[in-house]
Scaffold this motif. Structure first.
Motif, mmCIF file in Angstrom:
data_model
loop_
_atom_site.group_PDB
_atom_site.id
_atom_site.type_symbol
_atom_site.label_atom_id
_atom_site.label_comp_id
_atom_site.label_asym_id
_atom_site.label_seq_id
_atom_site.Cartn_x
_atom_site.Cartn_y
_atom_site.Cartn_z
ATOM 1 N N GLU A 1 32.734 -12.628 -42.643
ATOM 2 C CA GLU A 1 31.957 -11.428 -42.957
ATOM 3 C C GLU A 1 32.825 -10.170 -42.889
ATOM 4 O O GLU A 1 32.776 -9.318 -43.783
ATOM 5 C CB GLU A 1 30.786 -11.291 -41.982
ATOM 6 C CG GLU A 1 29.914 -10.084 -42.255
ATOM 7 C CD GLU A 1 28.742 -9.974 -41.292
ATOM 8 O OE1 GLU A 1 28.321 -8.830 -41.048
ATOM 9 O OE2 GLU A 1 28.262 -11.008 -40.802
ATOM 10 N N LEU A 2 33.631 -10.052 -41.847
ATOM 11 C CA LEU A 2 34.471 -8.861 -41.687
ATOM 12 C C LEU A 2 35.519 -8.755 -42.785
ATOM 13 O O LEU A 2 35.764 -7.669 -43.321
ATOM 14 C CB LEU A 2 35.126 -8.867 -40.311
ATOM 15 C CG LEU A 2 34.155 -8.683 -39.140
ATOM 16 C CD1 LEU A 2 34.859 -8.944 -37.815
ATOM 17 C CD2 LEU A 2 33.525 -7.305 -39.170
ATOM 18 N N LEU A 3 36.132 -9.872 -43.133
ATOM 19 C CA LEU A 3 37.101 -9.849 -44.234
ATOM 20 C C LEU A 3 36.395 -9.532 -45.550
ATOM 21 O O LEU A 3 36.943 -8.843 -46.404
ATOM 22 C CB LEU A 3 37.846 -11.176 -44.319
ATOM 23 C CG LEU A 3 38.772 -11.494 -43.134
ATOM 24 C CD1 LEU A 3 39.337 -12.905 -43.274
ATOM 25 C CD2 LEU A 3 39.874 -10.467 -43.005
ATOM 26 N N GLY A 4 35.161 -10.013 -45.687
ATOM 27 C CA GLY A 4 34.388 -9.786 -46.905
ATOM 28 C C GLY A 4 34.007 -8.328 -47.133
ATOM 29 O O GLY A 4 33.819 -7.912 -48.273
ATOM 30 N N ASP B 1 42.646 -5.905 -38.504
ATOM 31 C CA ASP B 1 41.407 -5.289 -38.030
ATOM 32 C C ASP B 1 40.563 -6.319 -37.284
ATOM 33 O O ASP B 1 40.005 -6.030 -36.222
ATOM 34 C CB ASP B 1 40.583 -4.735 -39.200
ATOM 35 C CG ASP B 1 41.259 -3.611 -39.950
ATOM 36 O OD1 ASP B 1 42.066 -2.870 -39.346
ATOM 37 O OD2 ASP B 1 40.995 -3.472 -41.156
ATOM 38 N N VAL B 2 40.467 -7.510 -37.848
ATOM 39 C CA VAL B 2 39.661 -8.568 -37.234
ATOM 40 C C VAL B 2 40.271 -8.991 -35.898
ATOM 41 O O VAL B 2 39.547 -9.289 -34.951
ATOM 42 C CB VAL B 2 39.483 -9.762 -38.195
ATOM 43 C CG1 VAL B 2 38.690 -10.881 -37.528
ATOM 44 C CG2 VAL B 2 38.772 -9.313 -39.475
ATOM 45 N N LEU B 3 41.588 -8.960 -35.800
ATOM 46 C CA LEU B 3 42.235 -9.251 -34.510
ATOM 47 C C LEU B 3 41.814 -8.234 -33.456
ATOM 48 O O LEU B 3 41.633 -8.584 -32.287
ATOM 49 C CB LEU B 3 43.753 -9.264 -34.658
ATOM 50 C CG LEU B 3 44.353 -10.546 -35.194
ATOM 51 C CD1 LEU B 3 45.838 -10.359 -35.531
ATOM 52 C CD2 LEU B 3 44.168 -11.699 -34.222
ATOM 53 N N ARG B 4 41.638 -6.987 -33.871
ATOM 54 C CA ARG B 4 41.142 -5.968 -32.928
ATOM 55 C C ARG B 4 39.745 -6.333 -32.451
ATOM 56 O O ARG B 4 39.438 -6.195 -31.273
ATOM 57 C CB ARG B 4 41.130 -4.588 -33.584
ATOM 58 C CG ARG B 4 42.529 -4.009 -33.751
ATOM 59 C CD ARG B 4 42.538 -2.667 -34.402
ATOM 60 N NE ARG B 4 41.819 -1.679 -33.610
ATOM 61 C CZ ARG B 4 41.555 -0.449 -34.049
ATOM 62 N NH1 ARG B 4 41.944 -0.074 -35.252
ATOM 63 N NH2 ARG B 4 40.907 0.404 -33.278
ATOM 64 N N THR C 1 31.636 -2.337 -28.822
ATOM 65 C CA THR C 1 32.363 -1.068 -28.808
ATOM 66 C C THR C 1 33.650 -1.231 -29.600
ATOM 67 O O THR C 1 34.289 -2.272 -29.572
ATOM 68 C CB THR C 1 32.700 -0.626 -27.369
ATOM 69 O OG1 THR C 1 33.474 -1.639 -26.756
ATOM 70 C CG2 THR C 1 31.451 -0.376 -26.556
ATOM 71 N N GLY C 2 34.015 -0.231 -30.316
ATOM 72 C CA GLY C 2 35.235 -0.265 -31.102
ATOM 73 C C GLY C 2 35.021 -0.651 -32.554
ATOM 74 O O GLY C 2 35.903 -0.434 -33.386
ATOM 75 N N GLU C 3 33.863 -1.214 -32.879
ATOM 76 C CA GLU C 3 33.600 -1.607 -34.274
ATOM 77 C C GLU C 3 33.634 -0.402 -35.200
ATOM 78 O O GLU C 3 34.267 -0.438 -36.253
ATOM 79 C CB GLU C 3 32.222 -2.271 -34.407
ATOM 80 C CG GLU C 3 32.170 -3.704 -34.021
ATOM 81 C CD GLU C 3 30.821 -4.305 -34.365
ATOM 82 O OE1 GLU C 3 30.661 -4.789 -35.507
ATOM 83 O OE2 GLU C 3 29.926 -4.284 -33.508
ATOM 84 N N LEU C 4 32.940 0.647 -34.814
ATOM 85 C CA LEU C 4 32.853 1.831 -35.668
ATOM 86 C C LEU C 4 34.225 2.470 -35.845
ATOM 87 O O LEU C 4 34.588 2.864 -36.953
ATOM 88 C CB LEU C 4 31.853 2.837 -35.093
ATOM 89 C CG LEU C 4 31.597 4.083 -35.928
ATOM 90 C CD1 LEU C 4 31.120 3.725 -37.332
ATOM 91 C CD2 LEU C 4 30.574 4.972 -35.225
ATOM 92 N N ASP C 5 35.007 2.539 -34.769
ATOM 93 C CA ASP C 5 36.362 3.100 -34.877
ATOM 94 C C ASP C 5 37.208 2.290 -35.848
ATOM 95 O O ASP C 5 37.927 2.852 -36.675
ATOM 96 C CB ASP C 5 37.043 3.135 -33.506
ATOM 97 C CG ASP C 5 36.433 4.160 -32.579
ATOM 98 O OD1 ASP C 5 35.771 5.103 -33.069
ATOM 99 O OD2 ASP C 5 36.618 4.022 -31.350
ATOM 100 N N THR C 6 37.125 0.973 -35.757
ATOM 101 C CA THR C 6 37.907 0.109 -36.648
ATOM 102 C C THR C 6 37.493 0.323 -38.102
ATOM 103 O O THR C 6 38.344 0.467 -38.981
ATOM 104 C CB THR C 6 37.733 -1.371 -36.254
ATOM 105 O OG1 THR C 6 38.159 -1.536 -34.899
ATOM 106 C CG2 THR C 6 38.540 -2.283 -37.150
#
Length: 142
Positions: A51-54, A61-64, A82-87
């Motif tokens: 989903e994230l790559l999509g 980014d996904v590693l973060r 937490t951190g999703e929005l920043d990424t």
């Protein structure tokens, strides 16, 4: 479950799952025969990765997300990690900068192309990229 079953359940290819593993995003256990073995936690994690790559994030980014522990439960589960929005914002800013640079390159190339056309066109004739594209598309010769 084997890699083929996991791939089918998340709607991805086995090649994608192997790529996720190469990137350090998935870590299946191995059976005594060396086959990859995925549990239900890997199913959730693989769905999240896909989903994230999509949506346009990179494997970095996904590693973060993984480092933050965000891949272990469905992404839509509240509260969000937490951190999703920043990424996501950082990836958007990076894409915006890239788009801007590409637009600048495109504008310079379009100007250069126009100058070439002007210098090569016979007196009184103007051969434009638009007319060439239309002519090529319509199959007309000239």
């Amino acid at each position: 479950m084997r890699i083929g079953e996991l791939a089918e359940r998340i709607g991805a290819s086995t090649r994608s799952l192997r790529y996720y593993e190469e990137q350090g995003l998935l870590s299946p256990s191995r059976d005594s025969n060396g086959y990859r073995d995925y549990d239900e936690a890997a199913l959730v994690r693989a769905r999240n990765i896909k989903e994230l790559l999509g949506v346009g994030l990179t494997t970095d980014d996904v590693l973060r997300y993984a480092e933050l522990g965000c891949l272990e439960r469905p992404l839509t589960t509240a509260p969000r990690c937490t951190g999703e929005l920043d990424t996501a914002r950082e990836r958007l800013e990076s894409l915006d900068r890239r788009i801007s640079r590409l637009q600048e390159v495109r504008d310079r190339l379009a100007q250069h192309s126009g100058e070439l056309e002007a210098s090569m066109a016979p007196a009184g004739a103007r051969y434009t990229t638009t007319s060439r594209t239309r002519r090529d598309r319509d199959g007309a010769s000239g």
